[in-house]
Design a protein around this motif. Structure first.
Motif, short mmCIF file in Angstrom:
data_model
loop_
_atom_site.label_atom_id
_atom_site.label_comp_id
_atom_site.label_asym_id
_atom_site.label_seq_id
_atom_site.Cartn_x
_atom_site.Cartn_y
_atom_site.Cartn_z
N SER A 1 2.74 -2.31 4.19
CA SER A 1 1.29 -2.42 4.15
C SER A 1 0.65 -1.86 5.42
O SER A 1 -0.45 -1.32 5.37
CB SER A 1 0.89 -3.89 3.97
OG SER A 1 1.34 -4.39 2.75
N GLY A 2 1.34 -2.01 6.54
CA GLY A 2 0.78 -1.56 7.81
C GLY A 2 1.10 -0.12 8.16
O GLY A 2 0.69 0.37 9.22
N GLY A 3 1.85 0.56 7.32
CA GLY A 3 2.20 1.94 7.60
C GLY A 3 3.23 2.10 8.69
O GLY A 3 3.32 3.15 9.33
N THR A 4 4.04 1.06 8.91
CA THR A 4 5.05 1.11 9.98
C THR A 4 6.48 1.01 9.44
O THR A 4 7.40 0.63 10.16
CB THR A 4 4.81 -0.03 10.98
OG1 THR A 4 4.82 -1.29 10.30
CG2 THR A 4 3.48 0.15 11.71
N CYS B 1 0.78 3.61 1.85
CA CYS B 1 0.73 4.31 3.14
C CYS B 1 1.98 3.97 3.90
O CYS B 1 2.45 2.85 3.85
CB CYS B 1 -0.51 3.90 3.94
SG CYS B 1 -0.60 2.14 4.29
N ALA C 1 5.25 -6.31 5.08
CA ALA C 1 4.28 -6.15 6.16
C ALA C 1 4.32 -4.73 6.73
O ALA C 1 3.27 -4.11 6.99
CB ALA C 1 4.55 -7.18 7.26
N ASP C 2 5.51 -4.19 6.92
CA ASP C 2 5.64 -2.83 7.45
C ASP C 2 5.08 -1.81 6.46
O ASP C 2 4.44 -0.83 6.86
CB ASP C 2 7.11 -2.52 7.74
CG ASP C 2 7.61 -3.17 9.02
OD1 ASP C 2 6.77 -3.62 9.82
OD2 ASP C 2 8.83 -3.25 9.21
N SER D 1 0.85 -1.19 0.00
CA SER D 1 0.00 0.00 0.00
C SER D 1 0.88 1.23 0.00
O SER D 1 2.02 1.18 0.42
CB SER D 1 -0.88 0.02 1.25
OG SER D 1 -0.10 0.20 2.41
#
Length: 434
Positions: free
Chosen positions: A96-99, A27, A93-94, A25
């Motif tokens: 996609s999760g915005g982290t 984001c 994963a980071d 994403s």
């Protein structure tokens, strides 16, 4: 010929790591903090993520971070180090999760999907970052450019490359001059066939099937000029694979090459079952302790290319495009990769800096009579105009498709032309999907 020691073995990092083009994403959060990304002020807190470096280089990075925070009062760098396994999955994963951290250690292939998702800062379009471009080797700076996108998406960090090792005793036994190793592909193929013939097929010269970087070194155009399709099935590509088919049939290419890994290929060379293998200065110490007979007969020569440019393996530092501390993140990524800090890290980790002029340091130019220095000096010289032949968009799936088709050609199930046509078709489809 696959280079088996791309980056420090102590760090257990794979420079050409698996590129997992997972859905990302657009984001991304970064570390947050009080300063706005556009303020231009170097202060506030950022996160910095490395790839399996903490175990061996904890003291180095702690000092590096402390020096940065001292230079820029009001900054705070939180260091995160991720293990080698599943690093690509962690990045995805980071993202996609915005982290996603503010400054991230990536190889070119891992940075490419982040750039496509709009998560990697384009250094060329940001004045605060673009001003540093001239500090880096041109080939290193270009290594994180992505076909189809305009810009550069990570600061070049450390590099690696290496020579070809060869067994002088096996060359001499085959009636070849051990003081004159092959310097061209035609000589390589001729010598390999001679060694196999004179050993009655018991000694192979090479232990790896050709990979995409081998096609690049051979002078094959890997992608079309638009960067939206692969072209390694050109006449030169077909010729390279044809030569490997001849080697395989003559046992000049190890019969187990189809399932070989860099480690297994290295073991073959260590036990003197093959005559040549790529490596680095780190391997010399291993030879000396594990195979003293081999070490006594070790020969060192340059990588063979048709282009005059060796392959480089690159690590970089990407700045999160959505960081809330852009000025600080850029400043820190540059600080870590500037000439002084790269030189310091190179001496500790047995790798090479990507900054222009640093390879002229006496550490990389002076011989001290040891084989280690000989390898280091030769590698440093070759890196000045080296390139990364593996396209950043060449994913793990694509590597598998190419490997499968190469195997079919070697086994006589397909012609070299048909095999490469099929590989290009599959890779083009995967490229469109990504």
């Amino acid at each position: 010929m696959r280079f088996s020691s791309r980056v420090p073995k102590k760090a257990a990092v794979a420079a050409a790591a698996v590129a997992v083009l997972l859905p990302l994403s657009a984001c991304g959060g970064g570390s947050g903090g009080s300063s706005a990304s556009g303020s231009g002020k170097i202060d506030g807190a950022i996160t910095f993520q490395t790839w399996n470096l903490k175990t061996t280089y904890k003291a180095y990075f702690n000092t590096l971070i402390a020096d940065f925070q001292k230079k820029y009062p009001g900054t705070h760098v939180k260091w995160i180090d991720q293990p080698a396994d599943n690093y690509a999955d962690k990045l995805s994963a980071d993202a996609s999760g915005g982290t996603l951290p503010d400054v991230v250690n990536v190889s070119p292939d891992l940075g490419a999907p982040l750039a496509k998702a709009g998560l990697a800062l384009d250094l060329d379009s940001d004045p605060a970052a673009a001003k540093y471009r001239k500090e880096y080797l041109p080939g290193a700076w270009a290594s994180t450019q992505v076909p189809g996108l305009k810009g550069t998406f990570a600061f070049p960090w450390y590099l690696n490359t290496g020579p070809l090792f060869y067994n002088k005793a096996l060359f001499k036994k085959a009636g070849l001059d051990p003081a004159k190793p092959p310097t061209t592909y035609s000589q390589l193929f001729s010598d390999a066939l001679a060694i196999s013939k004179n050993s009655h097929g018991k000694i192979a010269t090479l232990s790896n099937v050709p990979t995409i970087e081998d096609f690049g070194r051979y002078g094959v155009q890997i992608m079309n000029s638009e960067g939206d399709g692969f072209s390694f099935n050109d006449a030169k590509g077909v010729d390279l694979l044809t030569q490997y088919v001849k080697l395989y049939k003559a046992h000049a290419l190890d019969p187990q090459a189809l399932t070989a890994t860099p480690d297994s290929a290295g073991q073959k060379f260590l036990t003197q079952a093959v005559a040549m293998n790529p490596g680095s200065a780190l391997d010399l110490g291993h030879f000396k302790t594990q195979a003293p007979t081999l070490y006594k007969n070790i020969g060192i020569t340059d990588q063979i290319t048709s282009t005059g440019k060796v392959n480089m393996y690159v690590m970089g530092l990407m700045v999160n495009a959505n960081t809330k501390q852009k000025a600080t993140s850029i400043a820190f990524a540059h600080f870590v990769t500037d000439s002084q800090n790269q030189l310091s890290f190179a001496k500790k980790a047995a790798i090479f800096p990507s900054t222009a002029g640093t390879l002229d340091d006496p550490y990389f130019t002076r011989q001290d009579g040891t084989d280690t220095a000989r390898v280091r000096v030769a590698a440093a010289k070759s890196l000045k105009n080296a390139v990364n032949y593996t396209p950043v968009v060449f994913s793990d799936q694509m590597k598998t498709e190419l490997g499968n088709e190469v195997a079919k050609a070697l086994q006589g199930k397909e012609s070299p032309r048909a095999a490469l046509d099929a590989a290009v078709k599959s890779c083009d489809q995967l490229l469109k999907q990504s």
